[in-house]
Motif scaffolding. Structure first.
Motif, PDB file in Angstrom:
ATOM      1  N   ILE A 105       7.047  10.856  -0.069  1.00 28.42           N
ATOM      2  CA  ILE A 105       6.368   9.559  -0.101  1.00 28.42           C
ATOM      3  C   ILE A 105       4.967   9.714  -0.685  1.00 28.42           C
ATOM      4  O   ILE A 105       4.248  10.666  -0.379  1.00 28.42           O
ATOM      5  N   ASP A 106       4.612   8.786  -1.549  1.00 30.43           N
ATOM      6  CA  ASP A 106       3.313   8.803  -2.226  1.00 30.43           C
ATOM      7  C   ASP A 106       2.318   7.971  -1.422  1.00 30.43           C
ATOM      8  O   ASP A 106       2.419   6.746  -1.371  1.00 30.43           O
ATOM      9  N   LEU A 107       1.369   8.644  -0.803  1.00 27.83           N
ATOM     10  CA  LEU A 107       0.347   7.942  -0.019  1.00 27.83           C
ATOM     11  C   LEU A 107      -0.961   7.788  -0.782  1.00 27.83           C
ATOM     12  O   LEU A 107      -1.976   7.363  -0.226  1.00 27.83           O
ATOM     13  N   LYS A 108      -0.934   8.105  -2.068  1.00 29.83           N
ATOM     14  CA  LYS A 108      -2.142   7.963  -2.894  1.00 29.83           C
ATOM     15  C   LYS A 108      -2.213   6.536  -3.454  1.00 29.83           C
ATOM     16  O   LYS A 108      -2.257   6.311  -4.666  1.00 29.83           O
ATOM     17  N   ARG A 109      -2.197   5.586  -2.549  1.00 32.52           N
ATOM     18  CA  ARG A 109      -2.284   4.172  -2.907  1.00 32.52           C
ATOM     19  C   ARG A 109      -3.479   3.568  -2.180  1.00 32.52           C
ATOM     20  O   ARG A 109      -3.880   4.071  -1.112  1.00 32.52           O
ATOM     21  N   PRO A 110      -4.048   2.490  -2.689  1.00 35.62           N
ATOM     22  CA  PRO A 110      -5.186   1.875  -2.005  1.00 35.62           C
ATOM     23  C   PRO A 110      -4.912   1.542  -0.546  1.00 35.62           C
ATOM     24  O   PRO A 110      -5.767   1.762   0.326  1.00 35.62           O
ATOM     25  N   ALA A 111      -3.698   1.029  -0.264  1.00 36.53           N
ATOM     26  CA  ALA A 111      -3.377   0.607   1.104  1.00 36.53           C
ATOM     27  C   ALA A 111      -3.224   1.768   2.068  1.00 36.53           C
ATOM     28  O   ALA A 111      -3.265   1.574   3.289  1.00 36.53           O
ATOM     29  N   THR A 112      -3.018   2.970   1.540  1.00 36.96           N
ATOM     30  CA  THR A 112      -2.884   4.136   2.408  1.00 36.96           C
ATOM     31  C   THR A 112      -3.993   5.154   2.145  1.00 36.96           C
ATOM     32  O   THR A 112      -3.819   6.367   2.300  1.00 36.96           O
ATOM     33  N   THR A 113      -5.132   4.656   1.748  1.00 39.14           N
ATOM     34  CA  THR A 113      -6.323   5.477   1.524  1.00 39.14           C
ATOM     35  C   THR A 113      -7.499   4.859   2.287  1.00 39.14           C
ATOM     36  O   THR A 113      -7.668   3.643   2.257  1.00 39.14           O
ATOM     37  N   PRO A 114      -8.312   5.626   3.000  1.00 42.25           N
ATOM     38  CA  PRO A 114      -8.201   7.069   3.219  1.00 42.25           C
ATOM     39  C   PRO A 114      -7.200   7.400   4.319  1.00 42.25           C
ATOM     40  O   PRO A 114      -6.743   6.502   5.038  1.00 42.25           O
ATOM     41  N   ILE A 115      -6.887   8.689   4.452  1.00 46.95           N
ATOM     42  CA  ILE A 115      -6.001   9.151   5.514  1.00 46.95           C
ATOM     43  C   ILE A 115      -6.826   9.951   6.527  1.00 46.95           C
ATOM     44  O   ILE A 115      -7.397  10.984   6.187  1.00 46.95           O
ATOM     45  N   TYR A 116      -6.904   9.453   7.748  1.00 48.88           N
ATOM     46  CA  TYR A 116      -7.523  10.194   8.834  1.00 48.88           C
ATOM     47  C   TYR A 116      -6.443  10.917   9.646  1.00 48.88           C
ATOM     48  O   TYR A 116      -6.581  12.077  10.003  1.00 48.88           O
ATOM     49  N   ASP A 117      -5.391  10.186   9.952  1.00 47.57           N
ATOM     50  CA  ASP A 117      -4.249  10.734  10.686  1.00 47.57           C
ATOM     51  C   ASP A 117      -3.005  10.253   9.956  1.00 47.57           C
ATOM     52  O   ASP A 117      -2.721   9.055   9.911  1.00 47.57           O
ATOM     53  N   VAL A 118      -2.258  11.171   9.371  1.00 49.08           N
ATOM     54  CA  VAL A 118      -1.127  10.775   8.526  1.00 49.08           C
ATOM     55  C   VAL A 118      -0.041  10.056   9.321  1.00 49.08           C
ATOM     56  O   VAL A 118       0.640   9.164   8.796  1.00 49.08           O
ATOM     57  N   HIS A 119       0.119  10.389  10.596  1.00 45.59           N
ATOM     58  CA  HIS A 119       1.126   9.707  11.409  1.00 45.59           C
ATOM     59  C   HIS A 119       0.783   8.228  11.564  1.00 45.59           C
ATOM     60  O   HIS A 119       1.653   7.356  11.428  1.00 45.59           O
ATOM     61  N   SER A 120      -0.481   7.942  11.825  1.00 40.65           N
ATOM     62  CA  SER A 120      -0.909   6.547  11.923  1.00 40.65           C
ATOM     63  C   SER A 120      -0.798   5.834  10.583  1.00 40.65           C
ATOM     64  O   SER A 120      -0.406   4.661  10.522  1.00 40.65           O
ATOM     65  N   THR A 121      -1.141   6.531   9.514  1.00 43.14           N
ATOM     66  CA  THR A 121      -1.028   5.935   8.177  1.00 43.14           C
ATOM     67  C   THR A 121       0.412   5.539   7.882  1.00 43.14           C
ATOM     68  O   THR A 121       0.676   4.446   7.360  1.00 43.14           O
ATOM     69  N   LEU A 122       1.359   6.399   8.215  1.00 45.82           N
ATOM     70  CA  LEU A 122       2.779   6.101   7.962  1.00 45.82           C
ATOM     71  C   LEU A 122       3.245   4.884   8.750  1.00 45.82           C
ATOM     72  O   LEU A 122       3.988   4.047   8.239  1.00 45.82           O
ATOM     73  N   VAL A 123       2.810   4.776   9.994  1.00 43.06           N
ATOM     74  CA  VAL A 123       3.278   3.679  10.852  1.00 43.06           C
ATOM     75  C   VAL A 123       2.605   2.350  10.515  1.00 43.06           C
ATOM     76  O   VAL A 123       3.261   1.314  10.410  1.00 43.06           O
TER      77      VAL A 123
END
Length: 433
Positions: free
Chosen positions: A368-386
């Protein structure tokens, strides 16, 4: 021996420690994870550069009616009874056949793969046709003929229904993609004898036993009126609740039923979107989890959801229970991810094979590509995914160590043909509904 090494990846393992490995690699041999680490020296027959994207376990959808994609949007904004008895069942009676099942199944599998589902647990009709689609698409599907106490397109009576399930179990024994299961539709559509005979077949072949339980308040009231017991109490008295049972919905369980359910070892498949759309209520899964009941997540059919997107389902589930309990801590991101991975694997008896990225497990994974505005920045990847990610960010999907979608290109299904056939069928249905 085939092998592939995925390099330059950030790995969300979802192991017991919820370990995250940055700039790591994963080696896969003959469909299983051989090694995970920062730098794997072993040679592989092929290498895939993840280019800094994130790897995680594939999602497990524990309750679907796969071919119902052909009825997506056909009966929206209706109460449950009117939706089911006045719209869906008549439409099924008129339009279900091998061809419509094939089209709906292909569309459903296409949608699930593109949104990250690698394993699903289905209950519907024309199970052999669904199984053929699953085998061709190379997705893992728990498939069985749903049993009810009235004739369907595929059987005239209980004996024929059970025979179809036995045939499926024998044909697909130890198959890499098709996993035979069996379903008794619900306590209100099956006699006590049917419920028990279906369970006997499940036990004989060590299969998952699926059933709808307490989806609506009316269902509970009618159960009390008819048999003098609430649904869970009734099913428990029949001996059909145990660790192989997956109960879909479980919205209206009493305190006593929660205790019974926990002691039985049965699993809950939570279907928040469907329950919301049909105004059935909120299953108190935070209570179930607190009591030690295994809760997984399902989407239900596309006629009542209207999609099979588990990222959306996971986020919605988490927010619902925070809001209805007035407690933002009642469900956290880690628990939500567990429900669509580890808990789903456990519900289907595959916790030793699926649900996390660990050495020895089957290589079912997402890139999965998390390099998108809506998933930036990442502090905790688990929270970002959810809370932030969406299914359009899923770039590649691997099942049994083989890519079925690579860089958003489907490899086992013809997307354009499937969409065209589905719309053509819908145009015919629309004229007659």
């Amino acid at each position: 021996m085939s092998s592939i090494k995925i390099t330059n990846a950030n790995i969300v393992t979802l192991n017991k420690e919820f370990e995250v490995l940055n700039e790591a690699e994963i080696l896969i041999e003959d469909g299983r994870i051989k090694a995970i680490g920062k730098s794997i020296s072993a040679h592989a027959t092929s290498v895939y550069d993840a280019n800094g994207k994130w790897l995680m376990p594939g999602f497990i959808n524990t309750h679907t009616h796969l071919p119902m994609t052909i009825f997506r949007g056909i009966a929206d904004d209706l109460p449950f009874d009117q939706w089911l008895f006045k719209k869906i069942w008549p439409a099924e009676k008129k339009f279900l056949n091998h061809e419509s099942i094939r089209i709906g199944s292909e569309l459903g599998v296409l949608e699930m793969i593109q949104s990250g589902t690698t394993t699903f647990n289905d209950m519907y009709f024309f199970s052999h046709t669904i199984a053929e689609v699953v085998e061709k698409a190379k997705i893992r599907g728990f498939i069985g003929e749903s049993v009810v106490d009235f004739p369907t397109h595929t059987y005239a009576n209980l004996e024929e229904a059970l025979s179809l399930n036995v045939d499926l179990a024998e044909k697909y024994n130890d198959h890499p993609y098709v996993r035979p299961s069996i379903s008794a539709h619900a306590p209100y559509s099956c006699s006590p004898e049917t419920l028990q005979e279906v369970k006997a077949v499940a036990d004989r072949f060590k299969m998952v036993y699926n059933i709808h339980i307490s989806e609506t308040k009316k269902e509970v009231e009618e159960s009390i009126e008819k048999v003098g017991k609430r649904p869970v109490e009734y099913l428990n008295s029949l001996g059909v609740l145990d660790k192989s049972t997956v109960g879909a919905h479980c919205v209206w369980l009493s305190e006593e039923e929660v205790k019974i359910y926990k002691n039985s070892g049965a699993h809950v498949s939570h279907n928040p979107s469907s329950n919301l759309k049909l105004a059935c209520g909120f299953a108190p899964i935070h209570t179930y989890l607190k009591e030690g009941i295994n809760v997984a997540i399902g989407t239900d059919g596309a006629a009542s959801n209207n999609n099979t997107d588990l990222l959306e389902e996971m986020r919605l589930s988490t927010l619902i229970h925070k809001g209805t309990s007035f407690d933002p801590t009642v469900l956290n991101a880690n628990t939500s991810l567990q429900m669509v991975t580890q808990n789903g694997a456990r519900a289907l008896g595959m916790e030793k094979e699926l649900g996390s990225l660990e050495v020895g497990k089957i290589a079912d994974l997402l890139i999965i590509d998390l390099k998108r505005p809506a998933t930036t920045p990442i502090y905790d990847v688990h929270s970002t995914l959810v809370y932030a990610a969406h299914s359009g960010q899923i770039q590649s999907v691997m099942i049994n160590g083989e890519f079925v979608m690579k860089d958003r290109q489907m490899l086992t299904l013809d997307e354009e043909r499937i969409k065209a056939e589905a719309q053509e069928l819908a145009n015919k249905i629309k004229k007659e509904v």
